[in-house]
Enzyme design. Structure first.
Site, PDB file in Angstrom:
ATOM      1  N   LYS A 110       0.850  -1.194   0.000  1.00 40.58           N
ATOM      2  CA  LYS A 110       0.000   0.000   0.000  1.00 40.58           C
ATOM      3  C   LYS A 110       0.880   1.237   0.000  1.00 40.58           C
ATOM      4  O   LYS A 110       1.953   1.249   0.605  1.00 40.58           O
ATOM      5  CB  LYS A 110      -0.888   0.017   1.250  1.00 40.58           C
ATOM      6  CG  LYS A 110      -2.085  -0.918   1.187  1.00 40.58           C
ATOM      7  CD  LYS A 110      -2.873  -0.888   2.484  1.00 40.58           C
ATOM      8  CE  LYS A 110      -3.451   0.483   2.768  1.00 40.58           C
ATOM      9  NZ  LYS A 110      -4.310   0.491   3.986  1.00 40.58           N
ATOM     10  N   HIS A 112      -0.464   4.192   0.961  1.00 40.94           N
ATOM     11  CA  HIS A 112      -1.107   5.147   1.856  1.00 40.94           C
ATOM     12  C   HIS A 112      -1.313   4.475   3.208  1.00 40.94           C
ATOM     13  O   HIS A 112      -1.029   3.294   3.371  1.00 40.94           O
ATOM     14  CB  HIS A 112      -2.451   5.610   1.277  1.00 40.94           C
ATOM     15  CG  HIS A 112      -3.423   4.477   1.065  1.00 40.94           C
ATOM     16  ND1 HIS A 112      -3.353   3.638  -0.021  1.00 40.94           N
ATOM     17  CD2 HIS A 112      -4.461   4.036   1.816  1.00 40.94           C
ATOM     18  CE1 HIS A 112      -4.333   2.741   0.050  1.00 40.94           C
ATOM     19  NE2 HIS A 112      -5.007   2.957   1.167  1.00 40.94           N
TER      20      HIS A 112
END
Length: 227
Positions: A110, A112
């Protein structure tokens, strides 16, 4: 080397095989393996798919780990099946007075939030990998790489069932099993709740005549592909 069962834990293996059969997780018939072999039995840990079954499975893992004497500081569950297994085993160990952290990986990083591929507790110390089976060792190798990249030390692998059959190498049968390869080449101790030998013992001693009929085909499979 694989953690061997002793007279005090043999019952655990037999209880686990019985549980897996009754839960429909261990099935008999004709199943094609990833190696292209026709196996007379199939073990699918994904079918431990309700709270009661998963909780009972975690009890078996915890009991085997405690009996093994294997020392570890935390658990790691490789995606995807290992995620649920590591979480469940962590809960059961805490219930037994051994509270250890756990972590797992994502298939894709990911960019974020917390980011990265690792989720959960910081990966540090001696890390025990929790999975269902070891088929080709790929998941274990990937887990080792992530654990080492985090600065921690992989110390072993806990699995539900050791199929005790020859691995494949360049399309041919190897003289060792996937579990033996992990032990010898990767230097990790493997702790299995039960093995193919335990399954054969169960089929040979069961009072269920229908289950007993599968003993011959499973024994023949082991004679051909076993290590």
């Amino acid at each position: 080397m694989t953690v061997s069962t002793t007279s005090s834990t043999d019952t655990l293996s037999q209880d686990f095989v019985r549980f897996a059969v009754e839960a429909g997780v261990l099935r008999f018939g004709e199943f094609k393996t990833k190696a292209g072999r026709l196996s007379p039995y199939f073990f699918n840990a994904g079918l431990f798919n309700d709270g009661a079954r998963l909780g009972r499975l975690a009890e078996f893992y915890a009991q085997r780990l405690i009996a093994s004497g294997l020392e570890f500081d935390m658990l790691f569950g490789p995606a995807y099946k290992g995620i649920t297994l590591a979480a469940a085993v962590a809960v059961e160990l805490a219930r037994r007075g051994r509270n250890v952290p756990f972590a797992y990986n994502r298939k894709e990083a990911k960019d974020h939030g917390e980011g990265g591929v690792l989720v959960g507790a910081p990966v540090q110390g001696r890390v025990l990998i929790i999975d269902d089976v070891i088929s080709a060792g790929t998941s274990v190798r990937e887990s080792i790489a992530m654990i080492q990249a985090a600065g921690a030390t992989p110390c072993g692998v806990a699995i539900a069932l050791d199929r005790q059959e020859k691995a494949t190498e360049n399309g041919n049968d190897a003289p060792y099993s996937a579990v033996q390869w992990v032990e010898r080449q990767l230097g990790l101790r493997v702790c299995a709740i039960a093995t193919l030998s335990d399954l054969l013992q169960y089929l040979q001693s069961t009072a269920d005549p229908q289950l007993g009929t599968h003993f011959a085909s499973v024994a023949a499979y082991r004679d051909r592909y076993g290590v």
